[in-house]
Scaffold this active site. Structure first.
Site, PDB file in Angstrom:
ATOM      1  CD  GLU A  65     -31.267  21.800  -8.923  1.00  0.00           C
ATOM      2  OE1 GLU A  65     -31.846  22.701  -8.297  1.00  0.00           O
ATOM      3  OE2 GLU A  65     -31.085  20.664  -8.457  1.00  0.00           O
ATOM      4  CD  GLU A 113     -29.667  26.842 -12.553  1.00  0.00           C
ATOM      5  OE1 GLU A 113     -30.466  26.019 -12.059  1.00  0.00           O
ATOM      6  OE2 GLU A 113     -29.462  27.971 -12.063  1.00  0.00           O
ATOM      7  CB  CYS A 154     -35.341  21.942  -3.470  1.00  0.00           C
ATOM      8  SG  CYS A 154     -33.953  20.849  -3.498  1.00  0.00           S
ATOM      9  CB  SER A 179     -30.184  25.711  -8.754  1.00  0.00           C
ATOM     10  OG  SER A 179     -31.313  25.645  -9.584  1.00  0.00           O
ATOM     11  CE  LYS A 226     -40.018  22.566   0.821  1.00  0.00           C
ATOM     12  NZ  LYS A 226     -39.328  22.945  -0.393  1.00  0.00           N
ATOM     13  CD  GLU A 245     -39.876  27.294  -0.768  1.00  0.00           C
ATOM     14  OE1 GLU A 245     -40.596  26.378  -0.339  1.00  0.00           O
ATOM     15  OE2 GLU A 245     -38.943  27.095  -1.562  1.00  0.00           O
ATOM     16  CD  GLU A 300     -38.547  36.183  -3.322  1.00  0.00           C
ATOM     17  OE1 GLU A 300     -39.263  37.112  -2.903  1.00  0.00           O
ATOM     18  OE2 GLU A 300     -37.686  35.624  -2.616  1.00  0.00           O
ATOM     19  CB  CYS A 336     -37.478  16.249   3.122  1.00  0.00           C
ATOM     20  SG  CYS A 336     -37.046  17.695   2.192  1.00  0.00           S
TER      21      CYS A 336
HETATM   22 FE1  HC0 Z   1     -38.508  18.062   0.445  1.00  0.00          FE
HETATM   23 FE2  HC0 Z   1     -38.746  18.912  -1.889  1.00  0.00          FE
HETATM   24  S1  HC0 Z   1     -37.823  16.912  -1.320  1.00  0.00           S
HETATM   25  S2  HC0 Z   1     -37.649  20.019  -0.240  1.00  0.00           S
HETATM   26  O1  HC0 Z   1     -36.647  17.626   0.713  1.00  0.00           O
HETATM   27  O2  HC0 Z   1     -36.526  19.524  -3.595  1.00  0.00           O
HETATM   28  O3  HC0 Z   1     -39.918  19.750   2.405  1.00  0.00           O
HETATM   29  O4  HC0 Z   1     -40.132  15.684   1.223  1.00  0.00           O
HETATM   30  O5  HC0 Z   1     -41.171  18.507  -0.860  1.00  0.00           O
HETATM   31  O6  HC0 Z   1     -40.323  21.368  -2.720  1.00  0.00           O
HETATM   32  O7  HC0 Z   1     -39.996  17.444  -4.123  1.00  0.00           O
HETATM   33  C1  HC0 Z   1     -39.366  19.018   1.776  1.00  0.00           C
HETATM   34  C2  HC0 Z   1     -39.475  16.566   1.052  1.00  0.00           C
HETATM   35  C3  HC0 Z   1     -40.049  18.471  -0.742  1.00  0.00           C
HETATM   36  C4  HC0 Z   1     -39.707  20.436  -2.463  1.00  0.00           C
HETATM   37  C5  HC0 Z   1     -39.577  18.040  -3.322  1.00  0.00           C
HETATM   38  C6  HC0 Z   1     -37.423  19.348  -2.973  1.00  0.00           C
END
Ligand code: HC0
Ligand code: SF4
Length: 573
Positions: free
Chosen positions: A278, A281, A298, A318, A357, A360, A365, A502
């Site tokens: 990133e 980028e 993310c 990104s 997630k 996700e 893809e 998170c």
């Molecule tokens: Fe997160 Fe992550 S930090 S999104 O906030 O970028 O869920 O804890 O794992 O993938 O590393 C969440 C937290 C993660 C990812 C990382 C990011």
């Protein structure tokens, strides 16, 4: 200040307090059910009613402001009977399958029934029977357990500004649902799970994927590996009675080994890899006139929100996969090659503080080796359930270490778990790439903290980077609207779907309103994240030896063709 009396106790309190706040300050407990500070203060459930001398009816303490001379009674016979009747009426139409409920022993309705000494139900009668909504890859709704408190509606509408659930019908038929009774899978739900975090009962929960993981662990053909997100280690202790903000990284690793995972890896390693990609980028786009600002990619709840609501910003995102997806891709390519294990036999489990997630991981893809990069995502809560089911005494575990060869991570990877962390980690690395020098570690205080939107202009190697950080989708909306209106200009923007990032994800341990209303979970868990960063020797992503080795032996340079094939993605218009 005003003078009031509560249960005969004379008090001087701030004049803008509610009766509930004033009582709490005096250590007088008034029960609540729909109340959640700053999110749902609507006085709807009537559980917090109190008697006020001279007033005609009982009043809801959570919304009634104090005033000079108020004489309040919180335990009079009228009050106690009114609360009991209200609670019994709620219970009469509640699916009381407590023993098999995901929230058994962590349910505000159950706690209240015990505290109000409900030992019979006087109003058992007709109860509603509605179908479960379990079509979403992340969220399951059970309207039969819903008590119509509206906390989920408030968080979805007012905090996240997504507004896909609302109250419909009236009286006995009242229900919280999506428009036209659709499933959450068929509306622009971001799967952020914030509605689950605020639900006092078991009406909202994540899809339970623990069965798939138990099955994989029992399959001798599979090499089952696990990775844990940064925010899990500072929250999972709460599931085992530890104080909020306890750091239990070592115990968590030991528990995962005991569960039988062949390798226990740290998503932070891939967070370092993300920073390399990133950061490159960002520099490319700044130097070569690419689309700015670069916006971080993310947080899958944020990505879905962007795809539905702000498609005009998709080119700003990104192209990096999120760290755990990068890790899955690396495990099924580089690691498979290095260890000689057939990638088809590698089963990757991600332990995440996040419900989005799950969605996700099934995006087609995200499959560098021809099949899903990540096979199953479990939330922090689901991992705690597995640990309990396996009979592991979490609190007495010795500290374990993440496994080599991919176990090395840095403080930069850890801070991803708090809002502003991705930005700070990127700045630590980009500053050194631009200047070609190594600096003492800089902590970027301007991007830390739980304010909804943070801004900073940071000078690195003679280059000015205009940065902004938004956490929570409502704040993301505000920030994007100001960029769209030309009121603000940035080079680099970090967006996380959940308020606080998170650490406060929709898959984290659930604290009841009695705790959550008065303790800032986001701040306490974030403090633990920054303590973990300070405790690590390597705190910059580009200094991670495993990441350096991956570039040397496999990817070549950050942003190379191979890196793009494995570590990058695209979005859906
Ligand atoms: Fe997160 Fe992550 S930090 S999104 O906030 O970028 O869920 O804890 O794992 O993938 O590393 C969440 C937290 C993660 C990812 C990382 C990011
Ligand atoms: Fe709203 Fe998030 Fe719940 Fe979906 S998951 S209903 S977007 S709060």
């Amino acid at each position: 200040m005003v003078n009031i009396t509560i249960d005969g106790k004379k008090l001087q309190v701030e004049k803008d307090m509610t009766i509930l706040e004033a009582a709490r300050q005096a250590n007088i407990k008034i029960p609540t059910l729909c109340f959640l500070k700053d999110i749902n203060e609507i006085g709807a459930c009537r559980m917090c009613v109190v008697e006020i001398k001279g007033a005609r009816a009982l009043q809801a303490a959570c919304v009634y402001p104090v005033a000079e001379g108020l004489e309040i009674y919180t335990q009079s016979p009228n009050v106690r009977e009114a609360r009991k009747v209200t609670l019994e009426l709620i219970l009469s139409n509640h699916d009381k399958k407590c023993l098999t409920c995901v929230r058994n022993r962590n349910c505000e309705l159950q706690t209240l029934s015990e505290e109000l000494n409900i030992n019979e139900l006087r109003f058992e009668g007709e109860s509603t029977d509605m179908p479960l909504d379990n079509f979403s890859p992340s969220i399951v709704r059970d309207p039969n357990k819903c008590i119509l408190c509206r906390r989920c509606v408030s968080v979805c509408r007012n905090v996240q500004t997504v507004s896909v659930i609302s109250a419909a019908e009236r009286g006995f038929k009242s229900v919280i649902s999506c428009a036209f009774d659709k499933s959450l899978a068929d509306v622009p739900c971001t799967m952020c799970g914030q509605c689950i975090s605020v639900c006092p009962v078991g009406a909202l929960k994540e899809r339970d994927d623990t069965g798939r993981v138990w099955e994989a662990l029992a399959d001798p053909e599979l090499h089952v590996v696990v990775q844990t997100a940064p925010a899990v280690r500072v929250a999972i202790g709460e599931e085992f009675g530890l104080p909020i903000g306890s750091r239990v990284t070592g115990k968590m690793v030991s528990a995962l080994s005991r569960l039988g995972f062949a390798k226990v890896f740290d998503t932070d390693t891939a967070a370092d890899l993300t920073i390399m990609e990133e950061g490159t980028e960002l520099l490319n786009r700044i130097r070569n006139g690419g689309k700015l600002p670069v916006i971080t990619s993310c947080s899958p709840g944020w990505i879905k929100f962007c795809e539905h609501n702000y498609p005009e910003f998709l080119d700003n995102l990104s192209s990096c996969k999120s760290p755990h997806e990068m890790f899955g891709a690396v495990l099924k390519t580089y690691y498979a090659e290095k260890t000689g294990i057939d990638p088809a036999k590698i089963f990757v489990v991600s332990i995440m503080p996040c419900t989005a997630k799950k969605f996700e991981a099934q995006r087609p893809e995200l499959s560098a080796a021809g099949f899903a990069d990540v096979d199953v995502v479990l939330t922090t809560r689901e991992l705690a359930k597995m640990i309990k089911e396996a009979g592991i005494d979490f609190n007495s575990l010795e500290d374990g270490q993440f496994d080599d060869p991919m176990g090395e991570a840095t403080g930069a990877g850890v801070i991803f778990g708090a809002t502003g962390g991705v930005m700070e980690a990127a700045l630590r690395t980009v500053a050194e790439i631009v200047s070609g020098k190594s600096f003492d570690l800089v902590e970027y205080a301007a991007v830390r903290g739980i304010e909804g939107i943070k801004e900073a202009t940071i000078e690195i190697g003679g280059m000015k980077v205009r940065a902004a950080v938004a956490n929570g989708l409502g704040n993301a909306r505000k920030l994007l609207d100001s960029i769209k209106a030309g009121e603000a200009q940035y080079d680099f923007v970090e967006i996380m779907a959940c308020p606080g990032g998170c650490v406060n994800g929709g898959g984290q341990p659930i604290q009841p309103s009695s705790v959550r209303s008065w303790t800032d979970l986001r701040a306490e868990r974030a403090k633990a994240i920054y303590r973990e960063d300070e405790s690590l020797t390597i705190r910059k992503s580009h200094e991670n030896p495993i990441v350096q080795e991956m570039y040397e032996k496999y990817f070549g340079e950050p942003g190379s063709h191979k890196a793009h094939k494995v570590l990058h993605t695209h979005y859906v218009r």
